[in-house]
Design an enzyme around this catalytic site. Structure first.
Site, PDB file in Angstrom:
ATOM      1  N   GLU A 114       0.850  -1.096  -0.123  1.00  0.00           N
ATOM      2  CA  GLU A 114       0.062   0.180  -0.054  1.00  0.00           C
ATOM      3  C   GLU A 114       0.654   1.302   0.002  1.00  0.00           C
ATOM      4  OE1 GLU A 114      -3.769   2.132   2.544  1.00  0.00           O
ATOM      5  OE2 GLU A 114      -3.059   0.218   3.046  1.00  0.00           O
ATOM      6  N   LYS A 119      -8.788  -0.784   1.068  1.00  0.00           N
ATOM      7  CA  LYS A 119      -9.715  -1.161   2.077  1.00  0.00           C
ATOM      8  C   LYS A 119     -10.584  -2.302   1.346  1.00  0.00           C
ATOM      9  CE  LYS A 119      -9.759  -0.015   6.114  1.00  0.00           C
ATOM     10  NZ  LYS A 119      -8.536  -0.918   6.371  1.00  0.00           N
TER      11      LYS A 119
END
Length: 480
Positions: free
Chosen positions: A283, A299
């Protein structure tokens, strides 16, 4: 004191075969204190173009909340001659880092060559910003135990770097003339030098992995979060469990095995004085290039499967999950707000929403938020205003962090913080420290969690936390 002279970074092409993995070079530095590798781990991901390593900084700063210690290795006020000097300062760590960066390196020559602009990092600051650094900027409770030696922030100032461009296979040595740096010949000769015994030493877990929460405790805490959500305290809260074990042997060998199994584009290895960080994060947190800002929050998660039909079914389930899309959208909105603190009015955009990205262990739902930096702000003020990343706190952020501190037994330290660089020209790239391990005092720590929203099923959330470390914990149980 800030240097008045402007100096361009020098970029020299290294005579190293394109097939060489950057770890073959960095292995000769990996035991050196303050050596750092930012590693795309041979990933095919779009963010995996460059690998970078640095070592032997001019200076380094560590922070435990507002208590900062700067160690100088070279005298930047006197021709960069070697010195040993320690300075202790109380204040906001990111502001002190900014001053240190500006005073330690000469200003960037504004007329840089095109090739200079292509490379992501030449000289500047590199290191990590731990999750608990957020306590310097927000008022949080002090319930979770702090059991770690590793500081809340650890950043070195580097006058040289080695970079591999994975698109071309070319290696570069970047430096600033007259400042401390190895020669091209010294870097090129690394391939012919034997590695030290400690680097090649065997890795072994001495005890089984143990969580700081039993399953029923974790599920009960998820129920507590659902109560907070129903009461209107938050829309989403991230909860993580921490695994730990005793180990012996080479952390470098452990990292090599993890990078091969996970191939994460934001992998990193950091060797500090008393600890080592192993990160295989997928990420990106914040990137700044020529004042253009980008964040890519993750997410939404589904496990990978060796069965192609099951794997495709998991992708479709994630793509069409109302719950995961809502969870992702909450964090996108939070980041839009966080970025707006340092970005021009009306410049915040979301060019990509709910994209599916597949990694070795899991599929993720990823969005992209962009903006343009204000002329009155810099990369470090952007970082400070958005820290820690909303994808690993929840929303609203401060209330979510208060609940995290109440429910998680131990502080997070490096986990859910950020690793990356701030180039001396102002560019920046940082990761979110998920899938990140901390080794210190013969103990290894690894965390896993997820965002909890009102329609989360506690049993499913518990299993998702295990899915995220399915290519970490079992792999390190083997003797390497």
């Amino acid at each position: 004191m800030q240097h008045s002279a402007c100096k361009s970074s020098r970029i020299q092409t290294l005579a190293i075969p394109p097939s060489t993995d950057i770890t073959e070079l960095f292995a000769h530095y990996c035991q050196s204190k303050w050596s750092i590798l930012l590693d795309s781990a041979n990933s095919t991901h779009k963010n995996a173009r460059f690998d970078i390593f640095v070592a032997k900084p001019i200076a380094a700063i560590t922070a435990y909340q507002n208590s900062c210690e700067i160690e100088y290795f070279y005298d930047h006020l006197n021709d960069y001659s070697p010195i040993e000097k320690v300075e202790k300062i109380t204040g906001q760590p990111i502001a002190i880092l900014r001053t240190l960066l500006q005073s330690s390196l000469p200003k960037e020559q504004p007329t840089a060559k095109d090739r200079d602009r292509l490379l992501p990092f030449t000289c500047g600051a590199m290191g990590y910003f731990g999750y608990d650094l957020g306590r310097c900027y927000e008022t949080l409770p002090n319930v979770a135990k702090s059991v770690y030696q590793s500081p809340d922030m650890a950043v070195g100032i580097y006058s040289w770097s080695v970079i591999k461009d994975n698109h071309t296979g070319l290696f570069y040595l970047t430096d600033i003339p007259s400042l401390p740096a190895p020669t091209t010949a010294e870097i090129e000769s690394l391939l012919n030098r034997p590695l030290c015994e400690k680097t090649q030493g065997k890795w072994q877990l001495k005890t089984p992995w143990q969580s700081n929460m039993l399953k029923n405790e974790y599920v009960a805490k998820l129920q507590n979060i659902l109560d907070y959500l129903r009461a209107g305290d938050c829309y989403q809260v991230n909860l993580a469990q921490r695994f730990h074990a005793q180990f012996s042997g080479s952390t470098w060998q452990a990292y090599l095995t993890l990078r091969k199994s996970n191939q994460a584009p934001f992998s990193a290895y950091i060797q500090l004085v008393n600890s080592t960080v192993l990160s295989i994060s997928p990420e990106r947190f914040l990137k700044v290039k020529d004042s253009q800002v980008e964040s890519q929050p993750i997410k939404g998660t589904r496990p990978r499967s060796t069965n192609p039909n099951t794997d495709l079914s998991n992708i479709e389930a994630l793509k069409n999950s109302t719950k995961d899309r809502a969870e992702n959208l909450m964090i996108v909105d939070l980041l839009r707000n966080d970025l707006s603190k340092a970005c021009e009015d009306h410049s915040i955009q979301v060019p990509e929403l709910f994209a599916i990205e597949s990694f070795e262990a899991v599929h993720h739902l990823v969005s992209t938020v962009t903006g343009r930096l204000n002329s009155s702000d810099d990369s470090l003020s952007l970082l400070q205003g958005a820290f820690p990343g909303g994808s690993i706190t929840g929303a609203p952020k401060i209330r979510a962090m208060q609940i995290i501190d109440e429910l998680e037994p131990h502080r997070r330290n490096i986990y859910c913080g950020s690793i990356g660089y701030i180039n001396r020209n102002g560019d920046m790239d940082t990761s979110i420290c998920i899938r990140t391990l901390l080794c210190e005092d013969s103990q290894i720590y690894c965390w896993a969690g997820g965002g909890i929203v009102l329609d989360s099923a506690p049993e499913d959330e518990y299993q998702e936390s295990l899915d995220k470390v399915s290519k970490i914990l079992p792999i390190l149980e083997n003797d390497l």
